[in-house]
Structure formats: C-alpha cells, structure tokens
Motif scaffolding. Structure first.
Motif, PDB file in Angstrom:
ATOM      1  N   TYR A 119      12.121  76.853  18.678  1.00 28.14           N
ATOM      2  CA  TYR A 119      13.367  76.576  17.962  1.00 28.14           C
ATOM      3  C   TYR A 119      14.511  76.324  18.937  1.00 28.14           C
ATOM      4  O   TYR A 119      15.300  75.387  18.760  1.00 28.14           O
ATOM      5  N   ALA A 120      14.607  77.132  19.995  1.00 26.61           N
ATOM      6  CA  ALA A 120      15.682  76.962  20.979  1.00 26.61           C
ATOM      7  C   ALA A 120      15.575  75.605  21.674  1.00 26.61           C
ATOM      8  O   ALA A 120      16.586  74.912  21.886  1.00 26.61           O
ATOM      9  N   ALA A 121      14.346  75.203  22.022  1.00 27.98           N
ATOM     10  CA  ALA A 121      14.152  73.912  22.687  1.00 27.98           C
ATOM     11  C   ALA A 121      14.487  72.762  21.742  1.00 27.98           C
ATOM     12  O   ALA A 121      15.073  71.749  22.156  1.00 27.98           O
ATOM     13  N   TYR A 122      14.141  72.913  20.479  1.00 26.97           N
ATOM     14  CA  TYR A 122      14.438  71.885  19.477  1.00 26.97           C
ATOM     15  C   TYR A 122      15.950  71.736  19.296  1.00 26.97           C
ATOM     16  O   TYR A 122      16.474  70.613  19.234  1.00 26.97           O
ATOM     17  N   CYS A 123      16.655  72.844  19.198  1.00 28.21           N
ATOM     18  CA  CYS A 123      18.115  72.797  19.064  1.00 28.21           C
ATOM     19  C   CYS A 123      18.755  72.167  20.292  1.00 28.21           C
ATOM     20  O   CYS A 123      19.717  71.386  20.184  1.00 28.21           O
ATOM     21  N   GLU A 124      18.235  72.486  21.468  1.00 26.57           N
ATOM     22  CA  GLU A 124      18.779  71.900  22.695  1.00 26.57           C
ATOM     23  C   GLU A 124      18.586  70.387  22.703  1.00 26.57           C
ATOM     24  O   GLU A 124      19.489  69.632  23.087  1.00 26.57           O
ATOM     25  N   LEU A 125      17.424  69.927  22.247  1.00 26.51           N
ATOM     26  CA  LEU A 125      17.178  68.490  22.170  1.00 26.51           C
ATOM     27  C   LEU A 125      18.175  67.819  21.235  1.00 26.51           C
ATOM     28  O   LEU A 125      18.776  66.790  21.573  1.00 26.51           O
ATOM     29  N   ASN A 126      18.375  68.378  20.053  1.00 26.03           N
ATOM     30  CA  ASN A 126      19.295  67.771  19.100  1.00 26.03           C
ATOM     31  C   ASN A 126      20.725  67.772  19.621  1.00 26.03           C
ATOM     32  O   ASN A 126      21.494  66.846  19.351  1.00 26.03           O
ATOM     33  N   LEU A 142      14.043  63.874  24.996  1.00 30.40           N
ATOM     34  CA  LEU A 142      13.104  63.751  23.879  1.00 30.40           C
ATOM     35  C   LEU A 142      11.663  63.846  24.361  1.00 30.40           C
ATOM     36  O   LEU A 142      10.851  64.604  23.817  1.00 30.40           O
ATOM     37  N   ILE A 143      11.337  63.089  25.394  1.00 28.29           N
ATOM     38  CA  ILE A 143       9.968  63.093  25.907  1.00 28.29           C
ATOM     39  C   ILE A 143       9.612  64.457  26.478  1.00 28.29           C
ATOM     40  O   ILE A 143       8.509  64.975  26.275  1.00 28.29           O
ATOM     41  N   ASP A 144      10.555  65.070  27.183  1.00 25.68           N
ATOM     42  CA  ASP A 144      10.301  66.392  27.753  1.00 25.68           C
ATOM     43  C   ASP A 144      10.006  67.404  26.654  1.00 25.68           C
ATOM     44  O   ASP A 144       9.078  68.211  26.763  1.00 25.68           O
ATOM     45  N   PHE A 145      10.768  67.350  25.561  1.00 22.78           N
ATOM     46  CA  PHE A 145      10.520  68.272  24.448  1.00 22.78           C
ATOM     47  C   PHE A 145       9.144  68.033  23.835  1.00 22.78           C
ATOM     48  O   PHE A 145       8.372  68.974  23.610  1.00 22.78           O
ATOM     49  N   TRP A 150       5.380  70.914  22.369  1.00 25.55           N
ATOM     50  CA  TRP A 150       4.543  70.628  21.208  1.00 25.55           C
ATOM     51  C   TRP A 150       3.394  71.630  21.155  1.00 25.55           C
ATOM     52  O   TRP A 150       2.678  71.803  22.130  1.00 25.55           O
ATOM     53  N   PRO A 151       3.166  72.321  20.036  1.00 22.92           N
ATOM     54  CA  PRO A 151       2.090  73.320  19.973  1.00 22.92           C
ATOM     55  C   PRO A 151       0.723  72.743  20.290  1.00 22.92           C
ATOM     56  O   PRO A 151       0.371  71.665  19.844  1.00 22.92           O
ATOM     57  N   HIS A 205      11.069  67.502  42.087  1.00 24.06           N
ATOM     58  CA  HIS A 205      11.952  67.117  43.196  1.00 24.06           C
ATOM     59  C   HIS A 205      13.266  67.882  43.167  1.00 24.06           C
ATOM     60  O   HIS A 205      13.833  68.199  44.204  1.00 24.06           O
ATOM     61  N   THR A 206      13.761  68.193  41.958  1.00 24.45           N
ATOM     62  CA  THR A 206      15.079  68.821  41.834  1.00 24.45           C
ATOM     63  C   THR A 206      15.039  70.218  41.230  1.00 24.45           C
ATOM     64  O   THR A 206      16.025  70.951  41.307  1.00 24.45           O
ATOM     65  N   GLY A 207      13.903  70.572  40.589  1.00 28.42           N
ATOM     66  CA  GLY A 207      13.822  71.844  39.888  1.00 28.42           C
ATOM     67  C   GLY A 207      14.350  71.781  38.468  1.00 28.42           C
ATOM     68  O   GLY A 207      14.341  72.789  37.760  1.00 28.42           O
ATOM     69  N   LEU A 208      14.815  70.606  38.040  1.00 28.55           N
ATOM     70  CA  LEU A 208      15.418  70.454  36.723  1.00 28.55           C
ATOM     71  C   LEU A 208      14.920  69.181  36.058  1.00 28.55           C
ATOM     72  O   LEU A 208      14.465  68.260  36.735  1.00 28.55           O
ATOM     73  N   THR A 209      15.012  69.132  34.724  1.00 27.68           N
ATOM     74  CA  THR A 209      14.781  67.872  34.035  1.00 27.68           C
ATOM     75  C   THR A 209      15.981  66.959  34.298  1.00 27.68           C
ATOM     76  O   THR A 209      17.050  67.436  34.688  1.00 27.68           O
ATOM     77  N   PRO A 210      15.831  65.657  34.095  1.00 25.24           N
ATOM     78  CA  PRO A 210      16.978  64.760  34.320  1.00 25.24           C
ATOM     79  C   PRO A 210      18.217  65.170  33.540  1.00 25.24           C
ATOM     80  O   PRO A 210      19.326  65.145  34.060  1.00 25.24           O
ATOM     81  N   GLN A 211      18.027  65.560  32.269  1.00 31.41           N
ATOM     82  CA  GLN A 211      19.180  65.932  31.456  1.00 31.41           C
ATOM     83  C   GLN A 211      19.846  67.193  31.985  1.00 31.41           C
ATOM     84  O   GLN A 211      21.077  67.272  32.113  1.00 31.41           O
ATOM     85  N   ARG A 212      19.075  68.206  32.333  1.00 32.49           N
ATOM     86  CA  ARG A 212      19.653  69.434  32.866  1.00 32.49           C
ATOM     87  C   ARG A 212      20.308  69.187  34.218  1.00 32.49           C
ATOM     88  O   ARG A 212      21.347  69.760  34.538  1.00 32.49           O
TER      89      ARG A 212
END
Length: 264
Positions: A119-126, A142-145, A150-151, A205-212
């Motif tokens: 739920y937290a990851a979904y809210c962060e995506l939105n 979106l792709i990262d989520f 995905w279960p 390379h950075t320790g983070l996703t592009p968005q983060r």
C-alpha cells in the motif's frame, strides 16, 4: 465526493484516479485494462475475488486482471476514499515479458493484499504520477513499482548484466540531468537494456531509483537555496515541486525537518 484523474499523452498506457468521501456504488463490471485499487479511508466490500466478497479496510490493495468481473462499494451508509490505477493490458504483458520472460496466465486470479508495504509503495507511485515530476521519472516509478512490488513476481526477475562503458556513460548523463526529458524506452534502446534493467543499473550505480534520486537532488539544491535566503515559494517553483506544500512535505521526508526549521 471529490474525484481527480491523472493522464498524460506521453504515457498513454496508464491512467490514475483518486476519489475522496465517495458514496457511489457500482454494478458488477469489467475493464479492458489491468486495474490496481487501494482503499485510503472508510470500509468497502469487494466482489470478484475467489471465495466470494472480501471486506476491505484502509491499506487494502486489489489487483484485478483485464476483463475480470468485479465491483467494489462502500459499506451501507458510509463513505470511503480510494485510488485506482488502470494499465493497458498489452503494454503490461510486454513489460513483464521484456523484463522477466514471464507471460501472465490467462486465468491469473484477482489478488487482495493487506500488506502495508504494498500500500505504501502504491501511494508513493500515485504521488509521483499526480506531481509535476518529469515524464521520465513517472515512467521509471511506474515500472519500478510493477516489477518490485507485484505479488509473486519478484522471483521471476532476471539479473542485470554488468554495466558496459556505454551504460556508464548514459548513467552519467542521466545523473547530471542532461536526460531528464528523454523517455525511458529511448534510454533503454541506447544502452541495449530493457527498461527494468536500466532502472536496476541506475539503482546499483546511485543506490536510488531515478525518481528518488531526483527528489534527493532537488532537496540538496533546496538546502543551498535556503541557506542563501531564498523564499520558499520561489524555491518550490524553481525546483519543479507542485506547490509550496508539496516542497515542504518532500523536504521534511528527506531531512526530518521543515524548510523553515532548516533555515533557522
């Protein structure tokens, strides 16, 4: 009831909706899209899952394959708030095949999750989708989520190859901000990787996703601007935040204090 929609012509395969304090009830129906819904407040009953109707509470997430009959309605005499994401089924299938070699089964079931992390990851995506973030970052989020949260899909992910000189060069340009508006699929074509592999390489390379990573960089720039005495509204506008309130929330999330507290 308050409802808002997010769409972007640059990402035609995804649409998102937020609804607050809704009493609207739906007939049993289906979508040609793969749908992901989440309950933010109130209670509701979901029909369409194996085993019959399922009660949903705040934090519940429902994943509904395309063309699957379902309905989700508030409890009698109550309101509820929810989010709903619709994904083009063909695009999603291609993404899974490209990144995992996995082809969704025709009879894939409806899934109901009560896991706080999903739920937290979904809210962060939105939050990212509804923000003023660059399209590249929205696509990457979106792709990262989809491929990390995905279960039952995590074990199907293929490892990324070691970074090539071309990939390292592309990552350097991306990190320096020169590729902020280039679609993710174009960057993937440039490096010869899938979109998911490119995101994984960026994370490695950075320790983070592009968005983060971009949010982190914007917060670092905001720190400097605050020390220089710039106004909050001006900083929020220059650094691409949706508004001053959004800037303050993100800054506190990354620093633990508000911009005003940081400036002292």
């Amino acid at each position: 009831m308050k409802a808002e929609f997010w769409r972007d012509p640059a990402l035609p395969y995804v649409e998102s909706r937020r609804a607050c304090d809704s009493r609207v009830c739906y007939q049993q129906h289906s979508h040609p899209t793969y749908s992901i819904g989440a309950v933010d407040a109130g209670g509701s009953i979901f029909s369409g899952a194996p085993g019959g109707p399922v009660p949903l509470a705040p934090g519940s997430v429902v994943l509904i394959p395309a063309h699957r009959s379902h309905a989700c309605n508030p409890r009698p005499d109550q309101t509820w708030s929810y989010q709903m994401l619709h994904l083009d089924a063909t695009w999603l299938e291609q993404l899974w095949q490209e990144s995992t070699g996995f082809r969704p089964k025709t009879a894939e079931p409806v899934r109901v999750s009560h896991q706080p992390s999903l739920y937290a990851a979904y809210c962060e995506l939105n939050t990212v989708l509804f923000s003023e973030a660059p399209v590249l970052n929205k696509e990457a989020a979106l792709i990262d989520f989809l491929l990390h949260h995905w279960p039952d899909q995590a074990q199907l992910l293929v490892p990324s190859p070691p970074p090539s000189p071309l990939l390292q060069k592309t990552l350097k340009r991306w990190i320096e901000g020169q590729l902020a508006t280039v679609p993710l699929h174009e960057l993937a074509q440039e490096t010869g990787l899938s979109r998911y592999q490119l995101i994984r390489a960026f994370r490695r390379h950075t320790g983070l996703t592009p968005q983060r990573w971009q949010l982190n960089q914007r917060v670092n720039l905001a720190r400097h601007a605050l020390r220089e005495g710039d106004g909050l509204a001006d900083i929020a506008y220059r650094l691409g935040f949706a508004d001053q309130s959004h800037f303050q929330r993100v800054f506190k999330l990354y620093t633990g204090v508000t911009p005003g507290q940081y400036r002292g």
